[in-house]
Scaffold this motif. Structure first.
Motif, short mmCIF file in Angstrom:
data_model
loop_
_atom_site.label_atom_id
_atom_site.label_comp_id
_atom_site.label_asym_id
_atom_site.label_seq_id
_atom_site.Cartn_x
_atom_site.Cartn_y
_atom_site.Cartn_z
N VAL A 1 0.83 -1.22 0.00
CA VAL A 1 0.00 0.00 0.00
C VAL A 1 0.86 1.26 0.00
CG1 VAL A 1 -1.87 -1.18 1.18
CG2 VAL A 1 -0.17 0.05 2.53
N LEU A 2 2.17 1.09 0.03
CA LEU A 2 3.06 2.25 0.10
C LEU A 2 2.96 3.07 -1.18
CD1 LEU A 2 5.23 3.67 1.77
CD2 LEU A 2 6.94 2.25 0.67
N GLY A 3 2.70 4.38 -1.02
CA GLY A 3 2.64 5.29 -2.15
C GLY A 3 1.35 5.25 -2.94
N THR A 4 0.37 4.43 -2.52
CA THR A 4 -0.90 4.37 -3.25
C THR A 4 -1.86 5.46 -2.84
OG1 THR A 4 -1.80 2.81 -1.63
CG2 THR A 4 -0.68 1.88 -3.56
N ARG A 5 -1.56 6.16 -1.73
CA ARG A 5 -2.39 7.28 -1.28
C ARG A 5 -1.54 8.54 -1.24
NH1 ARG A 5 -3.92 4.69 4.31
NH2 ARG A 5 -1.76 4.06 4.03
N PRO A 6 -2.13 9.70 -1.50
CA PRO A 6 -1.33 10.93 -1.55
C PRO A 6 -0.85 11.33 -0.15
CG PRO A 6 -3.67 11.43 -1.75
CD PRO A 6 -3.55 9.93 -1.83
N PRO A 7 0.32 11.97 -0.06
CA PRO A 7 0.79 12.47 1.24
C PRO A 7 -0.17 13.50 1.82
CG PRO A 7 2.55 12.47 -0.40
CD PRO A 7 1.29 12.23 -1.14
N ALA A 8 -0.08 13.72 3.12
CA ALA A 8 -0.95 14.68 3.80
C ALA A 8 -0.23 15.18 5.05
CB ALA A 8 -2.28 14.05 4.15
N TRP A 9 -0.71 16.33 5.57
CA TRP A 9 -0.15 16.85 6.82
C TRP A 9 -0.67 16.00 7.98
CZ3 TRP A 9 3.75 20.06 7.12
CH2 TRP A 9 4.02 20.91 6.04
N GLN A 10 0.24 15.56 8.86
CA GLN A 10 -0.11 14.69 9.97
C GLN A 10 0.58 15.15 11.25
OE1 GLN A 10 0.20 10.36 8.75
NE2 GLN A 10 1.06 11.30 6.91
N ARG A 11 -0.13 15.07 12.35
CA ARG A 11 0.47 15.39 13.66
C ARG A 11 1.37 14.22 14.07
NH1 ARG A 11 -2.29 15.57 17.96
NH2 ARG A 11 -1.11 17.23 19.00
N VAL A 12 2.62 14.54 14.36
CA VAL A 12 3.59 13.49 14.70
C VAL A 12 3.19 12.79 16.00
CG1 VAL A 12 5.99 13.05 15.30
CG2 VAL A 12 5.44 14.66 13.46
N GLN A 13 2.65 13.55 16.96
CA GLN A 13 2.25 12.95 18.24
C GLN A 13 1.17 11.90 18.01
OE1 GLN A 13 3.96 14.02 20.88
NE2 GLN A 13 3.01 12.74 22.44
N ASP A 14 0.20 12.21 17.15
CA ASP A 14 -0.86 11.22 16.86
C ASP A 14 -0.29 9.99 16.17
OD1 ASP A 14 -2.63 13.01 17.92
OD2 ASP A 14 -3.40 13.74 15.99
N ALA A 15 0.68 10.20 15.25
CA ALA A 15 1.29 9.07 14.55
C ALA A 15 2.05 8.18 15.52
CB ALA A 15 2.21 9.58 13.45
N ILE A 16 2.72 8.80 16.49
CA ILE A 16 3.47 8.01 17.49
C ILE A 16 2.50 7.21 18.36
CG2 ILE A 16 4.91 8.20 19.55
CD1 ILE A 16 6.35 10.52 18.19
#
Length: 435
Positions: A291-306
């Motif tokens: 699934v890598l690269g199949t969706r466009p990049p977006a702004w994400q909160r790093v704290q939420d990702a962690i």
């Protein structure tokens, strides 16, 4: 013949000759009848201006002829104003030369812009205050499948397949320049043309719109998306089959271990269990790769990702603390997966770590995100191949993390000094922000 036709290229010599003769005769009559030598000579500027504008390369010569003719009859009739008459003649020639020069420059600029307009690879439309088409270059005419004269006075929104999208584009255009908005236009033959539309407001309420044909790219993108959906469906089937088979084998192996107590047999089964575990983990990583690269990049909160990465993590006694509450990254949606593999690497029992700290340092050249632990660190001989897709303990996970981050230009390196591992993410300024 109407006035427009009369002032065309064929009628101009006659207009110029009649005007020049009329003003010269008017000046002659004024001198002979009333002795007027001041007001009437200003009429000579009319044929001089017309000749300079219509015939830029001959305008100066025409001005010399008119000034000479005027001086030829004025000097003998009014000899007492010789200096004034000569000065007036010189002024007439100078004005004629100036108008001819400016007209040449204007024609050169007009030829330049007309060439750009007519031969542009993009379609160009000129819209009036009511958003009706006033003019179209040949490329725009080809895109819409209509001659320029047929497009004139047609509302621009009527050319769009999605009228609401066209109206939104025009509303945005009223506020200022608009860059690269996707619009689907409908040709006269009913076919759809996908374009990138840009525009800018001009003076007196007009607007210019440029259209870049993206139909081929749109078709290729649609075909690629369809192929990706098919591949994703097939990969999902294979993934489920492999996961099911691996799970069945692990369950069978666990049952054998429960029913057999012979140490030699259990010792033989141990490598098989390890291989099955490695196969299961590799399948999980390959699923993330698909699934890598199949969706466009977006702004994400790093704290939420962690926090999302921690939800997948089993850190055991290792404490994970992150100080990234205000940081956002423009990254692939798989950012939590990349952070998971970094944290998973740091919290494995064989690292000897008791704590993992995530911090960031923002600066003019971007920011640096640091993931460091207090474990044994990375052996010097393994640092160079840390992010390679090898089968050792660092394995495919860190390689996947590097690939995910690299989609938007985020670099990663291990910079530990032997006292714990220290992964540093180097983020370009355009893909990070502090809010």
């Amino acid at each position: 013949m109407n006035l427009r036709g009369l002032a065309g290229p064929r009628g101009r010599p006659a207009i110029l000759g009649i005007t020049a003769s009329a003003v010269l005769l008017a000046n002659l009559a004024g001198i002979l009848v009333a002795g007027v030598t001041v007001a009437l000579p200003h009429l000579l500027y009319v044929p001089i201006a017309l000749s300079g504008y219509w015939y830029p390369r001959r305008g100066t010569a025409v001005a010399v002829l008119i000034a000479s003719a005027y001086s030829a009859f004025a000097l003998p009739l009014v000899p007492g104003e010789g200096v004034a008459i000569v000065a007036r003649g010189v002024t007439l020639v100078a004005v004629g030369a100036l108008i001819a020069y400016l007209s040449r420059r204007l024609r050169d600029q007009e030829a330049l812009y007309r060439g750009l307009y007519d031969h542009s690879v993009s379609g160009i439309l000129l819209l009036g205050p009511d958003n009706r088409i006033e003019d179209a270059n040949p490329r725009a005419s080809d895109l819409l499948g209509q001659a320029p004269e047929d497009l004139r006075e047609r509302p621009f929104a009527e050319c769009a397949g999605d009228r609401e999208a066209a109206e939104r584009f025009l509303v945005a255009l009223e506020r200022g320049a608009v860059a690269e908005q996707e619009l689907a236009l409908v040709r006269a033959d009913g076919r759809t043309v996908h374009c990138l539309a840009s525009g800018a407001p001009l003076e007196v309420g007009r607007r210019v719109v440029t259209l870049a044909d993206m139909t081929g790219l749109h078709r290729a993108r649609a075909a690629l998306e369809a192929a990706n959906r098919t591949m994703a469906h097939l990969s999902g089937i294979l993934d489920r089959d492999l996961a099911t088979a691996t799970g069945d084998l692990e369950a069978c192996l666990a049952r054998i271990r429960r029913e057999i107590a012979d140490p030699e047999v259990l010792a033989l089964l141990r490598p098989l269990g390890e291989r099955l575990g490695a196969l299961r983990r590799r399948n999980e990583v390959s699923r993330e790769f698909r699934v890598l690269g199949t969706r466009p990049p977006a702004w994400q909160r790093v704290q939420d990702a962690i926090e999302e990465a921690q939800a997948r993590l089993d850190p055991g006694p290792v404490a994970v603390r992150a100080w990234t509450a205000r940081l956002e990254l423009y990254a692939d949606p798989a950012l939590p997966v990349a952070l998971y593999h970094l944290l998973d690497n740091a919290t494995r029992p064989d690292t000897g770590a008791t704590a993992v700290i995530v911090t960031y340092h923002d600066g003019d050249g971007g920011c640096r995100i640091v993931v460091e632990d207090d474990g044994t660190g990375v052996p010097p001989g393994e640092r160079d191949r840390l992010f390679e897709p090898t089968d050792d303990r660092y394995g495919h996970g860190l390689f996947l993390a590097r690939e995910i981050l690299g989609i938007t230009g985020i670099g990663i390196a291990e910079e530990g000094t032997g006292k714990g591992a220290r992964f540093v993410l180097t983020v370009p300024p355009e893909v990070c922000r502090v809010v």
